[in-house]
Design a protein around this motif. Sequence first.
Motif, PDB file in Angstrom:
ATOM      1  N   LYS A  46       0.820  -1.226   0.000  1.00 26.77           N
ATOM      2  CA  LYS A  46       0.000   0.000   0.000  1.00 26.77           C
ATOM      3  C   LYS A  46       0.851   1.273   0.000  1.00 26.77           C
ATOM      4  O   LYS A  46       0.497   2.269   0.607  1.00 26.77           O
ATOM      5  CB  LYS A  46      -0.975  -0.004   1.178  1.00 26.77           C
ATOM      6  CG  LYS A  46      -1.947  -1.152   1.133  1.00 26.77           C
ATOM      7  CD  LYS A  46      -2.961  -1.063   2.231  1.00 26.77           C
ATOM      8  CE  LYS A  46      -3.882  -2.193   2.389  1.00 26.77           C
ATOM      9  NZ  LYS A  46      -4.230  -3.092   1.450  1.00 26.77           N
ATOM     10  N   ARG A  47       1.990   1.214  -0.706  1.00 27.18           N
ATOM     11  CA  ARG A  47       2.850   2.393  -0.793  1.00 27.18           C
ATOM     12  C   ARG A  47       2.528   3.245  -2.000  1.00 27.18           C
ATOM     13  O   ARG A  47       2.962   4.378  -2.091  1.00 27.18           O
ATOM     14  CB  ARG A  47       4.317   1.960  -0.811  1.00 27.18           C
ATOM     15  CG  ARG A  47       4.697   1.446   0.556  1.00 27.18           C
ATOM     16  CD  ARG A  47       6.088   0.994   0.759  1.00 27.18           C
ATOM     17  NE  ARG A  47       7.122   1.547  -0.061  1.00 27.18           N
ATOM     18  CZ  ARG A  47       8.296   0.936  -0.216  1.00 27.18           C
ATOM     19  NH1 ARG A  47       8.527  -0.206   0.380  1.00 27.18           N
ATOM     20  NH2 ARG A  47       9.216   1.473  -0.957  1.00 27.18           N
ATOM     21  N   LEU A  48       1.808   2.701  -2.945  1.00 24.78           N
ATOM     22  CA  LEU A  48       1.410   3.468  -4.118  1.00 24.78           C
ATOM     23  C   LEU A  48      -0.070   3.805  -3.984  1.00 24.78           C
ATOM     24  O   LEU A  48      -0.888   2.947  -3.661  1.00 24.78           O
ATOM     25  CB  LEU A  48       1.631   2.662  -5.400  1.00 24.78           C
ATOM     26  CG  LEU A  48       3.067   2.275  -5.730  1.00 24.78           C
ATOM     27  CD1 LEU A  48       3.082   1.406  -6.981  1.00 24.78           C
ATOM     28  CD2 LEU A  48       3.930   3.495  -5.943  1.00 24.78           C
ATOM     29  N   MET A  49      -0.396   5.039  -4.216  1.00 23.75           N
ATOM     30  CA  MET A  49      -1.805   5.446  -4.177  1.00 23.75           C
ATOM     31  C   MET A  49      -2.509   4.893  -5.412  1.00 23.75           C
ATOM     32  O   MET A  49      -1.900   4.734  -6.457  1.00 23.75           O
ATOM     33  CB  MET A  49      -1.907   6.977  -4.171  1.00 23.75           C
ATOM     34  CG  MET A  49      -1.258   7.635  -2.982  1.00 23.75           C
ATOM     35  SD  MET A  49      -2.146   7.363  -1.465  1.00 23.75           S
ATOM     36  CE  MET A  49      -3.606   8.304  -1.775  1.00 23.75           C
ATOM     37  N   CYS A  50      -3.768   4.633  -5.280  1.00 26.49           N
ATOM     38  CA  CYS A  50      -4.603   4.196  -6.390  1.00 26.49           C
ATOM     39  C   CYS A  50      -4.039   2.934  -7.063  1.00 26.49           C
ATOM     40  O   CYS A  50      -3.594   2.960  -8.204  1.00 26.49           O
ATOM     41  CB  CYS A  50      -4.793   5.318  -7.397  1.00 26.49           C
ATOM     42  SG  CYS A  50      -6.174   5.017  -8.509  1.00 26.49           S
ATOM     43  N   ALA A  51      -4.066   1.839  -6.325  1.00 21.07           N
ATOM     44  CA  ALA A  51      -3.519   0.571  -6.802  1.00 21.07           C
ATOM     45  C   ALA A  51      -4.060   0.147  -8.169  1.00 21.07           C
ATOM     46  O   ALA A  51      -3.278  -0.263  -9.031  1.00 21.07           O
ATOM     47  CB  ALA A  51      -3.746  -0.523  -5.767  1.00 21.07           C
ATOM     48  N   PRO A  52      -5.362   0.224  -8.429  1.00 23.12           N
ATOM     49  CA  PRO A  52      -5.851  -0.212  -9.742  1.00 23.12           C
ATOM     50  C   PRO A  52      -5.238   0.568 -10.903  1.00 23.12           C
ATOM     51  O   PRO A  52      -4.918  -0.004 -11.943  1.00 23.12           O
ATOM     52  CB  PRO A  52      -7.365   0.020  -9.670  1.00 23.12           C
ATOM     53  CG  PRO A  52      -7.682  -0.014  -8.218  1.00 23.12           C
ATOM     54  CD  PRO A  52      -6.480   0.576  -7.540  1.00 23.12           C
ATOM     55  N   LEU A  53      -5.049   1.868 -10.713  1.00 19.71           N
ATOM     56  CA  LEU A  53      -4.445   2.677 -11.772  1.00 19.71           C
ATOM     57  C   LEU A  53      -2.986   2.283 -11.989  1.00 19.71           C
ATOM     58  O   LEU A  53      -2.525   2.158 -13.128  1.00 19.71           O
ATOM     59  CB  LEU A  53      -4.552   4.166 -11.428  1.00 19.71           C
ATOM     60  CG  LEU A  53      -4.004   5.132 -12.468  1.00 19.71           C
ATOM     61  CD1 LEU A  53      -4.751   4.982 -13.789  1.00 19.71           C
ATOM     62  CD2 LEU A  53      -4.100   6.567 -11.967  1.00 19.71           C
ATOM     63  N   ALA A  54      -2.264   2.063 -10.908  1.00 21.63           N
ATOM     64  CA  ALA A  54      -0.850   1.666 -11.012  1.00 21.63           C
ATOM     65  C   ALA A  54      -0.714   0.305 -11.684  1.00 21.63           C
ATOM     66  O   ALA A  54       0.115   0.121 -12.583  1.00 21.63           O
ATOM     67  CB  ALA A  54      -0.205   1.645  -9.629  1.00 21.63           C
ATOM     68  N   ILE A  55      -1.544  -0.646 -11.279  1.00 21.42           N
ATOM     69  CA  ILE A  55      -1.473  -1.995 -11.843  1.00 21.42           C
ATOM     70  C   ILE A  55      -1.899  -1.984 -13.309  1.00 21.42           C
ATOM     71  O   ILE A  55      -1.239  -2.582 -14.164  1.00 21.42           O
ATOM     72  CB  ILE A  55      -2.336  -2.968 -11.008  1.00 21.42           C
ATOM     73  CG1 ILE A  55      -1.738  -3.109  -9.604  1.00 21.42           C
ATOM     74  CG2 ILE A  55      -2.448  -4.323 -11.700  1.00 21.42           C
ATOM     75  CD1 ILE A  55      -2.657  -3.778  -8.601  1.00 21.42           C
ATOM     76  N   GLY A  56      -2.980  -1.297 -13.622  1.00 27.72           N
ATOM     77  CA  GLY A  56      -3.442  -1.198 -15.010  1.00 27.72           C
ATOM     78  C   GLY A  56      -2.427  -0.528 -15.908  1.00 27.72           C
ATOM     79  O   GLY A  56      -2.183  -0.958 -17.041  1.00 27.72           O
ATOM     80  N   SER A  57      -1.795   0.525 -15.408  1.00 30.71           N
ATOM     81  CA  SER A  57      -0.770   1.229 -16.190  1.00 30.71           C
ATOM     82  C   SER A  57       0.438   0.330 -16.440  1.00 30.71           C
ATOM     83  O   SER A  57       0.985   0.313 -17.548  1.00 30.71           O
ATOM     84  CB  SER A  57      -0.323   2.495 -15.464  1.00 30.71           C
ATOM     85  OG  SER A  57      -1.403   3.388 -15.340  1.00 30.71           O
ATOM     86  N   ALA A  58       0.841  -0.429 -15.434  1.00 31.90           N
ATOM     87  CA  ALA A  58       1.969  -1.355 -15.608  1.00 31.90           C
ATOM     88  C   ALA A  58       1.637  -2.414 -16.650  1.00 31.90           C
ATOM     89  O   ALA A  58       2.489  -2.771 -17.480  1.00 31.90           O
ATOM     90  CB  ALA A  58       2.330  -2.008 -14.277  1.00 31.90           C
ATOM     91  N   LEU A  59       0.414  -2.897 -16.645  1.00 23.76           N
ATOM     92  CA  LEU A  59       0.008  -3.907 -17.619  1.00 23.76           C
ATOM     93  C   LEU A  59      -0.031  -3.327 -19.032  1.00 23.76           C
ATOM     94  O   LEU A  59       0.454  -3.949 -19.983  1.00 23.76           O
ATOM     95  CB  LEU A  59      -1.353  -4.491 -17.241  1.00 23.76           C
ATOM     96  CG  LEU A  59      -1.843  -5.646 -18.089  1.00 23.76           C
ATOM     97  CD1 LEU A  59      -0.860  -6.805 -18.067  1.00 23.76           C
ATOM     98  CD2 LEU A  59      -3.206  -6.105 -17.613  1.00 23.76           C
ATOM     99  N   ILE A  60      -0.575  -2.131 -19.178  1.00 23.71           N
ATOM    100  CA  ILE A  60      -0.636  -1.495 -20.502  1.00 23.71           C
ATOM    101  C   ILE A  60       0.770  -1.256 -21.060  1.00 23.71           C
ATOM    102  O   ILE A  60       1.050  -1.569 -22.217  1.00 23.71           O
ATOM    103  CB  ILE A  60      -1.430  -0.173 -20.437  1.00 23.71           C
ATOM    104  CG1 ILE A  60      -2.910  -0.467 -20.234  1.00 23.71           C
ATOM    105  CG2 ILE A  60      -1.224   0.660 -21.701  1.00 23.71           C
ATOM    106  CD1 ILE A  60      -3.745   0.753 -19.905  1.00 23.71           C
TER     107      ILE A  60
END
Length: 154
Positions: free
Chosen positions: A64-78
């Motif tokens: 939980k060190r990055l805010m907005c986990a779904p955005l971070a994970i989705g961006s990494a996948l893209i």
Amino acid sequence: MAQVSGAIAGAALLLPTLDGATYTSIGGGTPTLGPNVSILRGLLMEAVLTFILVLVILLAAVDKRLMCAPLAIGSALIVSILAGGPISGAAVNPVVAFGPAVILSTESTSHWNDHWLYWVGAVLGSVVAALSFRFILASVEKRTVCRDKDNVEK
């Protein structure tokens, strides 16, 4: 088993939406190595892409060190798909390669030629990411080593 079943079902559901020639020409969505890409290079690309995705998931959702986990994970996948698509097909998750290969097995077995590299690359990348997180990158209280026991909150 849920992911494997879902991948097969998804590939099967795509089949009636396209005519047989189109479906076969796109390989049913099965990722493949790019032209002139060696197996070693494809394996390395899959390992690196999986490493990046798993590390972002661990930092965002677990630590939980990055805010907005779904955005971070989705961006990494893209970013992984855009960067690795032309090289290895960017499966990142091996069931993405498995589902379409199973459905296309009735047409041809050529989709299984380099299939192993998606499984091995994902395992290597995720293990290295998990070890890096657990030993170095996790918050101090979640680390296995490299932590100052006096500064860990109780």
